[in-house]
Design a protein around this motif. Sequence first.
Motif, mmCIF file in Angstrom:
data_model
loop_
_atom_site.group_PDB
_atom_site.id
_atom_site.type_symbol
_atom_site.label_atom_id
_atom_site.label_comp_id
_atom_site.label_asym_id
_atom_site.label_seq_id
_atom_site.Cartn_x
_atom_site.Cartn_y
_atom_site.Cartn_z
ATOM 1 N N ASN A 58 1.702 -3.127 13.910
ATOM 2 C CA ASN A 58 0.590 -2.747 14.399
ATOM 3 C C ASN A 58 1.811 -1.032 13.955
ATOM 4 N N HIS A 59 2.303 -0.998 15.185
ATOM 5 C CA HIS A 59 2.701 0.317 15.849
ATOM 6 C C HIS A 59 3.973 1.165 14.716
ATOM 7 N N CYS A 60 4.175 0.182 13.495
ATOM 8 C CA CYS A 60 4.363 1.240 12.261
ATOM 9 C C CYS A 60 3.546 1.603 11.641
ATOM 10 N N ALA A 61 2.368 1.361 11.623
ATOM 11 C CA ALA A 61 1.255 1.720 10.633
ATOM 12 C C ALA A 61 0.673 2.408 11.365
ATOM 13 N N ILE A 62 0.655 3.592 12.113
ATOM 14 C CA ILE A 62 0.046 4.396 13.022
ATOM 15 C C ILE A 62 0.150 5.500 11.648
ATOM 16 N N SER A 63 -0.790 6.337 11.794
ATOM 17 C CA SER A 63 -0.718 7.098 10.398
ATOM 18 C C SER A 63 -0.945 8.161 11.375
ATOM 19 N N MET A 64 -0.305 9.526 11.205
ATOM 20 C CA MET A 64 -0.604 10.757 11.139
ATOM 21 C C MET A 64 0.110 11.626 10.443
ATOM 22 N N SER A 65 -0.172 13.267 10.960
ATOM 23 C CA SER A 65 -0.335 14.099 9.935
ATOM 24 C C SER A 65 1.174 14.807 10.204
ATOM 25 N N THR A 66 1.594 15.618 9.658
ATOM 26 C CA THR A 66 3.212 16.447 10.102
ATOM 27 C C THR A 66 2.669 16.709 11.456
ATOM 28 N N GLN A 67 1.087 17.400 11.005
ATOM 29 C CA GLN A 67 1.400 18.728 12.536
ATOM 30 C C GLN A 67 1.081 17.843 13.884
ATOM 31 N N ASP A 68 0.625 16.662 13.463
ATOM 32 C CA ASP A 68 0.788 15.793 14.492
ATOM 33 C C ASP A 68 1.484 14.914 15.296
ATOM 34 N N LEU A 69 2.889 14.985 14.505
ATOM 35 C CA LEU A 69 3.396 14.031 14.608
ATOM 36 C C LEU A 69 5.299 15.079 15.078
ATOM 37 N N PRO A 123 0.439 -1.518 -0.576
ATOM 38 C CA PRO A 123 -0.316 -0.028 -0.288
ATOM 39 C C PRO A 123 1.341 1.215 -0.004
ATOM 40 N N LEU A 124 1.979 1.673 0.235
ATOM 41 C CA LEU A 124 2.893 2.454 0.357
ATOM 42 C C LEU A 124 3.510 3.184 -1.163
ATOM 43 N N LYS A 125 2.989 1.976 -1.947
ATOM 44 C CA LYS A 125 3.638 2.693 -2.986
ATOM 45 C C LYS A 125 2.468 3.279 -4.008
ATOM 46 N N LYS A 126 1.646 2.925 -3.565
ATOM 47 C CA LYS A 126 -0.374 3.678 -4.854
ATOM 48 C C LYS A 126 -0.371 5.077 -3.567
ATOM 49 N N VAL A 127 0.360 5.284 -2.568
ATOM 50 C CA VAL A 127 0.617 6.905 -2.076
ATOM 51 C C VAL A 127 0.855 8.004 -3.738
ATOM 52 N N ASP A 128 -0.084 8.942 -3.436
ATOM 53 C CA ASP A 128 0.235 9.988 -4.323
ATOM 54 C C ASP A 128 2.074 10.485 -4.188
ATOM 55 N N VAL A 182 -4.504 8.961 17.502
ATOM 56 C CA VAL A 182 -3.899 8.849 16.582
ATOM 57 C C VAL A 182 -4.027 7.129 16.491
ATOM 58 N N ARG A 183 -4.116 6.684 15.020
ATOM 59 C CA ARG A 183 -4.607 5.729 14.689
ATOM 60 C C ARG A 183 -3.748 4.702 13.994
ATOM 61 N N VAL A 184 -4.080 3.142 13.679
ATOM 62 C CA VAL A 184 -3.665 2.441 13.105
ATOM 63 C C VAL A 184 -4.316 2.054 11.504
ATOM 64 N N ASN A 185 -3.359 2.371 10.636
ATOM 65 C CA ASN A 185 -4.060 1.708 9.820
ATOM 66 C C ASN A 185 -3.431 0.408 9.132
ATOM 67 N N LYS A 186 -5.216 -0.616 9.635
ATOM 68 C CA LYS A 186 -5.189 -2.131 9.558
ATOM 69 C C LYS A 186 -4.831 -2.372 8.307
ATOM 70 N N GLU A 187 -5.174 -1.456 6.923
ATOM 71 C CA GLU A 187 -4.634 -2.096 5.813
ATOM 72 C C GLU A 187 -3.042 -2.248 5.786
ATOM 73 N N ILE A 188 -1.864 -1.054 6.295
ATOM 74 C CA ILE A 188 -0.896 -1.664 5.859
ATOM 75 C C ILE A 188 -0.532 -2.390 6.750
ATOM 76 N N ALA A 189 -0.854 -2.519 8.100
ATOM 77 C CA ALA A 189 -0.480 -3.411 8.629
ATOM 78 C C ALA A 189 -0.165 -4.782 8.716
ATOM 79 N N LYS A 190 -1.302 -4.897 7.778
ATOM 80 C CA LYS A 190 -2.163 -6.584 7.503
ATOM 81 C C LYS A 190 -0.862 -6.654 6.527
ATOM 82 N N ALA A 191 -0.428 -5.233 5.013
ATOM 83 C CA ALA A 191 0.333 -5.973 4.206
ATOM 84 C C ALA A 191 1.449 -6.128 4.067
#
Length: 306
Positions: A193-204, A30-35, A150-159
């Motif tokens: 799961n922790h690698c797949a946490i989603s955050m914006s630059t603002q959150d981070l 899923p990481l390679k699908k990002v714009d 913040v939340r985990v992106n489960k699709e990325i964690a699973k991949a």
Amino acid sequence: MKDLKKACQRVFDRVSKEKIRGELASYIPPLKKVDRNYFAVSLITVEGEEFHFGDYQERFSIQSISKLFVLAKLMSFVKDKSLWKRVGREPSGMAFNSLVQLEMEKGIPRNPFINSGALVTTDMLLTNLGKERALQNILDFIFASSGKHVRVNKEIAKAEQQTGFRNLSMAYLMKSFCNIESEVSDLFELYCNHCAISMSTQDLARASLIFANGGKNLKGDAILLPRQVKRINSILQTCGAYDDAGEIAYRVGLPVKSGVGGGVLAIFPRRFAVTVWSPPLNEHGTSVKGMKFLELLTTELGESVF
Ligand code: GLU
């Protein structure tokens, strides 16, 4: 320090115009699908001023940057001795997912920011907190630091769970040296799961302010002790970007943590935390534009930790 906001704006405008080199991470599909055109910067000062540019509200996969929060959470409650007998504090000079040193050094990873080292710190969280609570504790630590859920992106964690064969190999190799205590399947699930946490630059940026501010968050609550922050920043400086760490110290001059989602975080102790996101990566897994932005920023400001 010169006018920080203006300096950031100038550097952001300049880097925005540059042609984007680099490739997106492809081993986690899923990481390679990002714009690849996303570009965001957030900076927060210890006085609480914030500046944001570009796609700063867009969430991305923080990947290896999560290793910083895992280490920080762990250091907040385990004894130094029990931690540092299982993982070192030296740069590896090797790729983030290399297995070579691990065999030669009897299953003790060089530092907590390469994958093998983060598997050990994740294992310690898991054995100390239990399967149900470990991930929530990492998310709670980020909440306490940033004030943002913040939340985990489960699709990325699973991949990553389905394709992370090298990480699994490392975990089993370390288990053979008795440096992994939990079940590898549970450990790998928590790691992905922790690698797949989603955050914006603002959150981070808000979450990483504690590392610039002697362990205190924006409200002034002490999340870590100053001595812990000193140590974490030192390891970030020498090991935060794998085999790119020396080059980054030379070019940027700040403690930095990169992730293969294209995020980069840099700490200017007692001044500010700054986060950049641009997905295309160099051959070491560091965001090309992220690095360029940070290099130009410290050059423009005429200041770094050195
Ligand atoms: N989840 C990634 C891996 O283990 C993290 C690597 C990174 O972001 O540098 O391969």
